[in-house]
Design a protein around this motif. Structure first.
Motif, short mmCIF file in Angstrom:
data_model
loop_
_atom_site.label_atom_id
_atom_site.label_comp_id
_atom_site.label_asym_id
_atom_site.label_seq_id
_atom_site.Cartn_x
_atom_site.Cartn_y
_atom_site.Cartn_z
N GLY A 30 0.80 -1.22 0.00
CA GLY A 30 0.00 0.00 0.00
C GLY A 30 0.83 1.27 0.00
O GLY A 30 0.32 2.37 -0.21
N LEU A 51 2.71 -4.88 -5.90
CA LEU A 51 2.02 -6.17 -5.74
C LEU A 51 0.52 -6.06 -6.03
O LEU A 51 -0.23 -7.00 -5.79
N ALA A 71 -2.39 -11.35 1.57
CA ALA A 71 -1.46 -10.33 2.08
C ALA A 71 -1.81 -8.94 1.56
O ALA A 71 -1.55 -7.94 2.24
N HIS A 75 -6.62 -2.81 5.04
CA HIS A 75 -7.25 -2.72 6.37
C HIS A 75 -8.76 -2.46 6.21
O HIS A 75 -9.58 -3.07 6.89
N ILE A 98 -7.62 1.27 12.41
CA ILE A 98 -6.25 1.64 12.04
C ILE A 98 -6.28 3.02 11.37
O ILE A 98 -7.04 3.24 10.42
N SER A 112 1.75 -4.38 6.63
CA SER A 112 1.88 -4.06 8.06
C SER A 112 2.71 -5.14 8.77
O SER A 112 3.59 -4.82 9.57
N CYS A 121 -0.87 -2.39 14.81
CA CYS A 121 -1.92 -3.21 15.42
C CYS A 121 -1.88 -4.67 14.95
O CYS A 121 -2.05 -5.59 15.76
N TRP A 122 -1.69 -4.88 13.63
CA TRP A 122 -1.76 -6.25 13.09
C TRP A 122 -0.80 -7.22 13.78
O TRP A 122 -1.17 -8.38 14.04
N ALA A 184 -0.80 2.97 17.72
CA ALA A 184 -0.97 2.60 19.14
C ALA A 184 0.20 3.09 19.98
O ALA A 184 1.34 2.76 19.69
C1 LIG Z 1 -0.69 8.21 9.49
C2 LIG Z 1 -0.54 6.72 9.63
C3 LIG Z 1 -1.15 6.10 10.71
C4 LIG Z 1 -1.04 4.72 10.88
N1 LIG Z 1 -1.67 4.14 11.95
C5 LIG Z 1 -1.59 2.80 12.09
C6 LIG Z 1 -2.28 2.14 13.16
O1 LIG Z 1 -3.01 2.73 13.96
N2 LIG Z 1 -2.13 0.79 13.27
C7 LIG Z 1 -1.40 0.08 12.39
O2 LIG Z 1 -1.32 -1.14 12.50
N3 LIG Z 1 -0.76 0.67 11.35
C8 LIG Z 1 -0.84 2.00 11.19
N4 LIG Z 1 -0.21 2.59 10.13
C9 LIG Z 1 0.60 1.77 9.21
C10 LIG Z 1 -0.29 1.24 8.11
O3 LIG Z 1 -1.02 0.18 8.65
C11 LIG Z 1 0.50 0.73 6.89
O4 LIG Z 1 -0.47 0.34 6.01
C12 LIG Z 1 1.41 -0.45 7.10
O5 LIG Z 1 2.38 -0.25 8.09
C13 LIG Z 1 2.20 -0.78 5.86
O6 LIG Z 1 1.37 -1.39 4.94
P1 LIG Z 1 1.47 -1.06 3.42
O7 LIG Z 1 0.57 -2.03 2.73
O8 LIG Z 1 1.26 0.37 3.16
O9 LIG Z 1 2.99 -1.51 3.09
P2 LIG Z 1 4.17 -0.75 2.33
O10 LIG Z 1 4.40 0.58 2.94
O11 LIG Z 1 3.96 -0.81 0.86
O12 LIG Z 1 5.37 -1.74 2.68
C14 LIG Z 1 5.90 -1.80 3.99
C15 LIG Z 1 7.09 -2.77 3.99
O13 LIG Z 1 6.64 -4.12 3.84
C16 LIG Z 1 7.22 -4.74 2.70
N5 LIG Z 1 6.16 -5.57 2.11
C17 LIG Z 1 4.92 -5.14 1.75
N6 LIG Z 1 4.18 -6.18 1.35
C18 LIG Z 1 4.96 -7.28 1.45
C19 LIG Z 1 4.73 -8.67 1.19
N7 LIG Z 1 3.54 -9.14 0.76
N8 LIG Z 1 5.75 -9.53 1.39
C20 LIG Z 1 6.96 -9.09 1.87
N9 LIG Z 1 7.22 -7.79 2.14
C21 LIG Z 1 6.22 -6.90 1.93
C22 LIG Z 1 7.65 -3.58 1.81
O14 LIG Z 1 8.72 -3.95 0.94
C23 LIG Z 1 8.07 -2.56 2.84
O15 LIG Z 1 9.37 -2.83 3.31
C24 LIG Z 1 -0.31 3.96 9.94
C25 LIG Z 1 0.30 4.58 8.84
C26 LIG Z 1 0.19 5.95 8.69
C27 LIG Z 1 0.83 6.59 7.47
#
Ligand SMILES: Cc1cc2nc3c(=O)[nH]c(=O)nc-3n(C[C@H](O)[C@H](O)[C@H](O)COP(=O)(O)OP(=O)(O)OC[C@H]3O[C@@H](n4cnc5c(N)ncnc54)[C@H](O)[C@@H]3O)c2cc1C
Length: 268
Positions: A30, A51, A71, A75, A98, A112, A121-122, A184
Motif C-alpha cells: 500500500g 504487488l 497479504a 485494512h 487503524i 503491516s 496493530c496487526w 498505538a
Molecule cells: C498516518 C498513519 C497512521 C497509521 N496508523 C496505524 C495504526 O493505527 N495501526 C497500524 O497497525 N498501522 C498504522 N499505520 C501503518 C499502516 O497500517 C500501513 O499500512 C502499514 O504499516 C504498511 O502497509 P502497506 O501495505 O502500506 O505496506 P508498504 O508501505 O507498501 O510496505 C511496507 C514494507 O513491507 C514490505 N512488504 C509489503 N508487502 C509485502 C509482502 N507481501 N511480502 C513481503 N514484504 C512486503 C515492503 O517492501 C516494505 O518494506 C499507519 C500509517 C500511517 C501513514
C-alpha cells in the motif's frame, strides 16, 4: 526522493524472478510506510515491485476450518469483510480502527506485518491469534515471525502471501491511540481458545510480544480480576515524545484488563 524504476508483475513467479535478478528492489504494497521512508531518504531502492496486480494476494478463503487472508487485502477491506467479521469479529474491528480512511484504503495486512512497526496493530492481532504466515516458500508461526524492532523472519527475496487464522472462542483488541496518527501508544490483543489464552502487546521497544504471566492467569479463569497485581516491565516499553516507558507499562496493564472485559461483553 531518488529516482527509481517501477514494475507491476501479475503473478507470484514474476515477483520472485524480479526479487532475484540482482537489482536493489523493494516490494510495494500500500506504500503507506515504504513511501514515507523513501521520502525521508531512509530508503532508496533502485526499483519498486508493486504487488497490486496479483489476484492471488487479494482475496480471503476458507480452507479446512481455517480462514486465510490475502497479504494484499487492505485494512478497510478486511474491516468490512463478512468472512472476517464472522470468523474473528474482534480482528475486523481492529482493522477498522487503524489510522484514517486514506491509510485503511491503501495499507495492507501483509505490508503491516512485513513492516513490523512497534506501534502497529496487526502484529499484536496475529500474535494473539497464533496465526500462521504463509510465504512463497514456507509457513511461519506468528511466534517465530517477529524478530524485534522492524524485524521479521522474512528473507530479503521472500514474499508474504497470506495469513491463516484458526477461530478463537473470543478475541478482542484495544489500543490507546497517539491522537495525531492513531498508531498505538500501547495496544493489547487477547484471544481465548479451547486450549488456553494468548495475550500480545504492541508498543514495546522490540515490537509485538506475548505476555506469558497474563496468559497463564487468564487461561485459569477468563476474567479481568485475575490480572490484579500483574505488571509489565517498563524496561521493555518504547519511550518517545508522546509517552514515557513507565506510562506505557501502566497503560498496558490497564488495557489488558479492559480488553478482557471487552472480549467477554462481545461474546454475550
Ligand atoms: C498516518 C498513519 C497512521 C497509521 N496508523 C496505524 C495504526 O493505527 N495501526 C497500524 O497497525 N498501522 C498504522 N499505520 C501503518 C499502516 O497500517 C500501513 O499500512 C502499514 O504499516 C504498511 O502497509 P502497506 O501495505 O502500506 O505496506 P508498504 O508501505 O507498501 O510496505 C511496507 C514494507 O513491507 C514490505 N512488504 C509489503 N508487502 C509485502 C509482502 N507481501 N511480502 C513481503 N514484504 C512486503 C515492503 O517492501 C516494505 O518494506 C499507519 C500509517 C500511517 C501513514
Amino acid at each position: 526522493m531518488q529516482d527509481f524504476d517501477y514494475c507491476r508483475p501479475t503473478n507470484v513467479a514474476e515477483v520472485l524472478a524480479l526479487l532475484r535478478d540482482g537489482v536493489d528492489s523493494k516490494l510495494l504494497a500500500g506504500g503507506q510506510s515504504l513511501l514515507a521512508s523513501m521520502k525521508l531518504g531512509l530508503m532508496a531502492p533502485a526499483r519498486l515491485i508493486a504487488l497490486d496486480r496479483i489476484p492471488a494476494l487479494r482475496s480471503s478463503s476458507e480452507e479446512q476450518g481455517r480462514l486465510c487472508l490475502g497479504a494484499m487485502q487492505t485494512h478497510g477491506e478486511l474491516a468490512a469483510s463478512p468472512a472476517l467479521q464472522a470468523w474473528v469479529p474482534g480482528l475486523a474491528q481492529m482493522a477498522g480502527h487503524i489510522a484514517d480512511a486514506q491509510v485503511r484504503a491503501m495499507g495492507t495486512v501483509g505490508g503491516s506485518l512485513a513492516n513490523a512497526d512497534p506501534a502497529a496493530c496487526w502484529p499484536a492481532g496475529v500474535l494473539a491469534l497464533g496465526a500462521t504466515l504463509i510465504t512463497d516458500r514456507r509457513e511461519i508461526a506468528a511466534d517465530d515471525f517477529f524478530t524485534g524492532l522492524f524485524g521479521t523472519a522474512l528473507e530479503p527475496d521472500e514474499l508474504l502471501c497470506g495469513i491463516r487464522l484458526r477461530q478463537p472462542r473470543r478475541m478482542a483488541y484495544l489500543k490507546f491511540e497517539q491522537p495525531a496518527s492513531r498508531f498505538a501508544l500501547v495496544g493489547v490483543a487477547v484471544a481465548q481458545f479451547d486450549d488456553g489464552v494468548r495475550v500480545a502487546l504492541t508498543g514495546t521497544s522490540q515490537g509485538a510480544i506475548r505476555l506469558p504471566a497474563f496468559e497463564q492467569a487468564l487461561s485459569r479463569r477468563f476474567d479481568p480480576a485475575v490480572l490484579q497485581g500483574l505488571r509489565v516491565d517498563e524496561n521493555i516499553m518504547s519511550a518517545d515524545l508522546h509517552a514515557g516507558a513507565d506510562y506505557r507499562a501502566h497503560l498496558a496493564v490497564v488495557l489488558a484488563s479492559r480488553v478482557v472485559q471487552q472480549a467477554l461483553e462481545a461474546s454475550e
